[in-house]
Design a protein around this motif. Structure first.
Motif, mmCIF file in Angstrom:
data_model
loop_
_atom_site.group_PDB
_atom_site.id
_atom_site.type_symbol
_atom_site.label_atom_id
_atom_site.label_comp_id
_atom_site.label_asym_id
_atom_site.label_seq_id
_atom_site.Cartn_x
_atom_site.Cartn_y
_atom_site.Cartn_z
ATOM 1 N N THR A 283 0.837 -1.211 0.000
ATOM 2 C CA THR A 283 0.000 0.000 0.000
ATOM 3 C C THR A 283 0.866 1.253 0.000
ATOM 4 O OG1 THR A 283 -1.792 -1.141 1.170
ATOM 5 C CG2 THR A 283 -1.779 1.266 1.243
ATOM 6 N N ALA A 284 1.922 1.248 0.820
ATOM 7 C CA ALA A 284 2.832 2.394 0.875
ATOM 8 C C ALA A 284 3.510 2.615 -0.476
ATOM 9 C CB ALA A 284 3.874 2.174 1.965
ATOM 10 N N GLN A 285 3.849 1.512 -1.143
ATOM 11 C CA GLN A 285 4.451 1.635 -2.472
ATOM 12 C C GLN A 285 3.457 2.242 -3.466
ATOM 13 O OE1 GLN A 285 5.966 -2.233 -3.587
ATOM 14 N NE2 GLN A 285 7.506 -2.267 -1.960
ATOM 15 N N GLY A 286 2.177 1.880 -3.322
ATOM 16 C CA GLY A 286 1.146 2.464 -4.185
ATOM 17 C C GLY A 286 0.997 3.958 -3.954
ATOM 18 N N GLU A 287 1.067 4.392 -2.687
ATOM 19 C CA GLU A 287 1.002 5.819 -2.380
ATOM 20 C C GLU A 287 2.188 6.557 -2.994
ATOM 21 O OE1 GLU A 287 0.957 5.796 1.836
ATOM 22 O OE2 GLU A 287 -1.219 5.593 2.000
ATOM 23 N N SER B 282 3.828 5.728 -5.601
ATOM 24 C CA SER B 282 3.648 5.781 -7.045
ATOM 25 C C SER B 282 2.712 6.920 -7.433
ATOM 26 C CB SER B 282 3.087 4.446 -7.555
ATOM 27 O OG SER B 282 2.843 4.493 -8.944
ATOM 28 N N ILE B 283 1.673 7.144 -6.637
ATOM 29 C CA ILE B 283 0.746 8.248 -6.912
ATOM 30 C C ILE B 283 1.475 9.581 -6.817
ATOM 31 C CG2 ILE B 283 -1.245 9.503 -5.985
ATOM 32 C CD1 ILE B 283 -2.486 6.776 -5.320
ATOM 33 N N VAL B 284 2.299 9.742 -5.781
ATOM 34 C CA VAL B 284 3.054 10.982 -5.611
ATOM 35 C C VAL B 284 4.051 11.165 -6.760
ATOM 36 C CG1 VAL B 284 4.721 12.204 -4.148
ATOM 37 C CG2 VAL B 284 2.768 11.026 -3.112
ATOM 38 N N ASP B 285 4.658 10.080 -7.205
ATOM 39 C CA ASP B 285 5.624 10.158 -8.302
ATOM 40 C C ASP B 285 4.982 10.663 -9.589
ATOM 41 O OD1 ASP B 285 7.715 9.311 -6.750
ATOM 42 O OD2 ASP B 285 7.582 7.207 -7.362
ATOM 43 N N HIS B 286 3.686 10.428 -9.746
ATOM 44 C CA HIS B 286 2.979 10.843 -10.970
ATOM 45 C C HIS B 286 1.976 11.970 -10.676
ATOM 46 C CE1 HIS B 286 4.400 6.718 -11.808
ATOM 47 N NE2 HIS B 286 4.526 7.149 -13.039
ATOM 48 N N ILE B 287 2.231 12.726 -9.629
ATOM 49 C CA ILE B 287 1.259 13.726 -9.193
ATOM 50 C C ILE B 287 1.050 14.822 -10.234
ATOM 51 C CG2 ILE B 287 2.915 15.253 -8.026
ATOM 52 C CD1 ILE B 287 0.809 15.427 -5.742
#
Length: 240
Positions: free
Chosen positions: A175-179, A181-186
């Motif tokens: 889940t933390a990795q998914g978060e 990833s979202i920030v990386d593509h913000i």
């Protein structure tokens, strides 16, 4: 008859020459006094220069904006499905054997991003006023991950009988990795651009009440931000 015609012709030439000379003289007199130049909107500029609003009034305007404190303008809800396949192998350098069976998981997560502008350090240095134009330069925007939730009902694990299920610790790590990833593509979510528009909707009516027309109010950031810069502006949780 001939003398009369010649006299009439000479009189006509003299009249034309006189008016040509008068025209040149008039043009020479006016050359030192140019007419006013029109700008968009029909306002005459002439020889007047832009007049800055006195510091005292700029400070009053800055103080009114500063009272907005931390202005949250935009919320963005992102749903992401984290996919993971466990290809664990057993053995060492001499023996490398894949474990039999399948172990996969799909974890839907819902993340809420919020953009805000902190006006704590806003001052008259952020305000530019020339004639009837008012330009507000906003502080750098910030983005915070305010909520992250795992949709356990929609989480799916595909586990062979020979393999164990994913533990809660593994689910949390994924889940933390998914978060992340979202920030990386913000930069793909347009949250900064939307934040600027929403901030303008709050500030423009307030500045209008101070005597400016809406069409003459410009709300902007100091620059256009790259995706890497937006990532650096983003943090997890809204800590005080």
């Amino acid at each position: 008859m001939t003398n009369f015609a010649e006299k009439k012709s000479m009189s006509r030439l003299f009249s034309i020459a006189f008016w040509m000379f008068a025209g040149l003289l008039s043009g020479a007199c006016n050359s030192g006094n140019p007419t006013a130049t029109e700008v968009k909107g029909g306002d005459a500029v002439g020889d007047s220069s832009h007049r800055e609003l006195p510091i005292r009034h700029r400070k009053e305007l800055a103080d009114a904006v500063q009272q907005q404190s931390r202005l949250y303008t935009t919320a963005c809800h992102v749903r992401k499905i984290v996919l993971y396949s466990d290809d664990t192998r057993m053995g060492g350098k001499l023996l490398d054997i894949p474990l039999p069976g399948t172990r996969k998981v799909a974890i839907p997560i819902d993340v809420t991003l919020k953009a805000y502008v902190d006006f704590a350090d806003f001052s008259e240095q952020n305000v530019t006023v020339a004639d009837s134009i008012c330009i507000i330069t906003l502080p750098d925007p910030k983005v915070v991950v305010t909520a992250s939730r795992v949709d356990h009902r929609q989480t799916r694990q595909y586990i062979s009988m020979t393999r164990s299920k994913f533990s809660e610790e593994e689910i949390s790590r994924l889940t933390a990795q998914g978060e992340d990833s979202i920030v990386d593509h913000i930069g793909n979510y347009g949250i900064i651009a939307q934040s600027r528009e929403d901030c303008a909707r709050v500030l423009v009516p307030m500045i209008q009440r101070m005597g400016f027309e809406a069409r003459n109010i410009i709300v902007r950031y100091r620059k256009e931000y790259s995706e890497d810069e937006i990532r650096k502006m983003t943090r997890f949780r809204d800590m005080p």
